[in-house]
Write a protein that holds these residues in place. Sequence first.
Motif, short mmCIF file in Angstrom:
data_model
loop_
_atom_site.label_atom_id
_atom_site.label_comp_id
_atom_site.label_asym_id
_atom_site.label_seq_id
_atom_site.Cartn_x
_atom_site.Cartn_y
_atom_site.Cartn_z
N SER A 1 8.09 -10.70 2.61
CA SER A 1 8.07 -9.47 3.49
C SER A 1 8.91 -8.37 3.04
CB SER A 1 7.90 -9.71 5.00
OG SER A 1 7.12 -10.31 5.52
N SER A 2 8.78 -8.02 1.60
CA SER A 2 9.51 -6.96 1.15
C SER A 2 9.08 -5.61 1.56
CB SER A 2 9.54 -7.12 -0.36
OG SER A 2 10.07 -8.17 -0.99
N LEU A 3 7.90 -5.34 1.92
CA LEU A 3 7.31 -4.30 2.31
C LEU A 3 7.45 -3.82 4.04
CD1 LEU A 3 4.02 -4.34 0.08
CD2 LEU A 3 6.20 -3.77 -0.36
N GLY A 4 8.20 -5.03 4.73
CA GLY A 4 8.29 -5.04 5.92
C GLY A 4 6.98 -5.29 6.67
N THR A 5 6.11 -6.03 6.05
CA THR A 5 4.72 -6.34 6.27
C THR A 5 3.88 -5.08 6.31
OG1 THR A 5 5.10 -6.25 8.79
CG2 THR A 5 5.14 -8.34 7.78
N GLY A 6 4.18 -4.17 5.44
CA GLY A 6 3.52 -2.75 5.43
C GLY A 6 4.38 -1.59 6.22
N ALA A 7 4.90 -1.98 7.32
CA ALA A 7 5.82 -0.99 8.10
C ALA A 7 6.72 -0.21 7.32
CB ALA A 7 6.57 -1.55 9.03
N LEU B 1 7.82 -11.64 -3.41
CA LEU B 1 6.41 -12.26 -3.28
C LEU B 1 5.38 -11.35 -2.85
CD1 LEU B 1 7.69 -15.46 -2.12
CD2 LEU B 1 6.81 -15.15 -4.34
N PRO B 2 5.06 -10.15 -3.44
CA PRO B 2 4.26 -9.15 -2.44
C PRO B 2 2.74 -9.91 -2.56
CG PRO B 2 4.63 -8.65 -4.83
CD PRO B 2 5.42 -9.55 -4.52
N LYS B 3 2.20 -9.53 -1.40
CA LYS B 3 0.94 -10.07 -1.15
C LYS B 3 -0.09 -8.71 -0.82
CE LYS B 3 -2.33 -10.12 2.51
NZ LYS B 3 -2.81 -9.09 3.34
N CYS C 1 -4.54 -8.10 -0.71
CA CYS C 1 -6.02 -8.53 -0.99
C CYS C 1 -6.82 -7.52 -1.58
CB CYS C 1 -6.71 -8.65 0.44
SG CYS C 1 -6.72 -7.27 1.62
N ASN C 2 -6.03 -6.33 -2.30
CA ASN C 2 -6.55 -5.34 -3.02
C ASN C 2 -6.24 -5.49 -4.49
OD1 ASN C 2 -6.61 -2.72 -4.28
ND2 ASN C 2 -7.04 -1.84 -2.41
N PRO C 3 -7.00 -5.55 -5.41
CA PRO C 3 -6.73 -5.98 -6.88
C PRO C 3 -5.83 -4.79 -7.27
CG PRO C 3 -8.96 -6.43 -6.46
CD PRO C 3 -8.49 -5.99 -5.24
N SER C 4 -6.11 -3.51 -6.94
CA SER C 4 -5.44 -2.41 -7.57
C SER C 4 -3.88 -2.30 -7.13
CB SER C 4 -6.19 -1.07 -7.43
OG SER C 4 -6.24 -0.94 -6.03
N ARG C 5 -3.76 -2.76 -5.67
CA ARG C 5 -2.45 -2.88 -5.30
C ARG C 5 -1.75 -3.93 -5.92
NH1 ARG C 5 -3.71 -2.08 1.14
NH2 ARG C 5 -4.11 0.14 0.91
N VAL C 6 -2.43 -4.99 -6.15
CA VAL C 6 -1.83 -6.25 -6.91
C VAL C 6 -1.07 -5.63 -8.21
CG1 VAL C 6 -2.30 -8.47 -8.03
CG2 VAL C 6 -2.96 -8.00 -5.68
P1 A2P Z 1 -3.39 -5.21 1.92
O1 A2P Z 1 -3.50 -6.79 1.69
O2 A2P Z 1 -4.66 -4.51 2.65
O3 A2P Z 1 -3.18 -4.60 0.56
P2 A2P Z 1 4.50 -7.81 3.02
O4 A2P Z 1 4.63 -8.29 1.77
O5 A2P Z 1 5.91 -7.06 3.47
O6 A2P Z 1 4.23 -8.83 4.01
O7 A2P Z 1 3.40 -6.68 3.16
C1 A2P Z 1 2.02 -6.91 2.72
C2 A2P Z 1 1.26 -5.92 3.67
O8 A2P Z 1 1.26 -4.74 2.87
C3 A2P Z 1 -0.27 -6.24 3.51
O9 A2P Z 1 -0.92 -5.89 4.75
C4 A2P Z 1 -0.75 -5.62 2.33
O10 A2P Z 1 -2.06 -5.05 2.76
C5 A2P Z 1 0.02 -4.15 2.35
N1 A2P Z 1 0.41 -4.03 0.93
C6 A2P Z 1 0.65 -4.72 0.02
N2 A2P Z 1 0.82 -3.96 -1.27
C7 A2P Z 1 0.61 -2.74 -0.86
C8 A2P Z 1 0.57 -1.38 -1.64
N3 A2P Z 1 1.08 -1.28 -2.80
N4 A2P Z 1 0.30 -0.13 -0.92
C9 A2P Z 1 0.22 -0.19 0.28
N5 A2P Z 1 0.02 -1.28 1.13
C10 A2P Z 1 0.20 -2.64 0.43
#
Ligand code: A2P
Length: 302
Positions: free
Chosen positions: A216-222, A256-258, A260-265
């Motif tokens: 959850s490095s992105l704070g689950t997106g927050a 461990l970023p997650k 479901c969007n290939p361009s975000r991966v």
């Molecule tokens: P999505 O799967 O629709 O891209 P964390 O790793 O903190 O749990 O955060 C995961 C969340 O952040 C997922 O909801 C994911 O949504 C979203 N996310 C991952 N990478 C990005 C990105 N590069 N830009 C915006 N949202 C992202």
Amino acid sequence: MVDSINEADRKTQMSDHQRSVLLNTGARMPLLGLGTWELRGIETLRLIVDAALAAGYRLFDTAADYQNEVEVGQALRELLPKHGLSRADVFVTSKLGPRDQGPMASEGCQRSLDQLDLDYIDLFLVHWPGTQGLRVEDPQNKVNRAQTWEILEDFHSRGLFRAIGVSNYTVRHMEELLASCKVVPAVLQVEFHPRLIQKELRALCAERGVCFEAYSSLGTGALLSDPAVLEVASGCKRNAAQVLLKWAVQQNVPVLPKSCNPSRVLENGQLFDFELSQENMKKLTSLDNGQRFDPEDPTVVV
Ligand code: A2P
């Protein structure tokens, strides 16, 4: 000092050593991994694993609780040859679910191997300090944790789990484990981002040779809309996700970023061609307020 995007570094492929951390087992673990929580179904896993392999991810993190071990294993088997890779080129992590803590641990460990259809798992973690079905204050949680760890040690001694560790353990759970274990955990995986810097846990891990790994490095997106994060991002011409991930990686903490969007991966994997200045690292770290985004709080588990 400004954030530098070094052109020479951009052109030079970084060595595996620069992109990985050394575990107490002697193995190396990549700093960048794909989180697979909420990724379900073979079509999705194929798409995302393919994008991740193309973007240079070599670590794949799943768990019994994610209910996708079969698909993660299948996607890797199908796609590794396409990328000119073999099993040994990737690092697979899975986790024992809370329902299998204690008496069921051996079945749970074997089930993960069977579902992934792998001869060995690179890293196997206890997912949670508590047992499903027990109240958090039930002392049996502690008994089950001890029994579970002995089972993981057995799978480790048989070479089925190359490394073993824990996830969501607090300082108290870690001290208890470190006082009784035969095999010191290789990894502790916990929620970690600028609002939750886990100072005490990190210090304990550093002292005892346990690799501290972030989820959850992105704070689950927050945190992607946090004004301070956005300010750093605009200053170094990166996006907020890259800044948050780099903040951890620059401290040698695997992420461990997650998505479901290939361009975000792909964009989440572009972490090795820029540096954050010390000033920006400090600015991000100063956001710490102990906030957890994961709704489950492990500190209450006895
Ligand atoms: P999505 O799967 O629709 O891209 P964390 O790793 O903190 O749990 O955060 C995961 C969340 O952040 C997922 O909801 C994911 O949504 C979203 N996310 C991952 N990478 C990005 C990105 N590069 N830009 C915006 N949202 C992202």
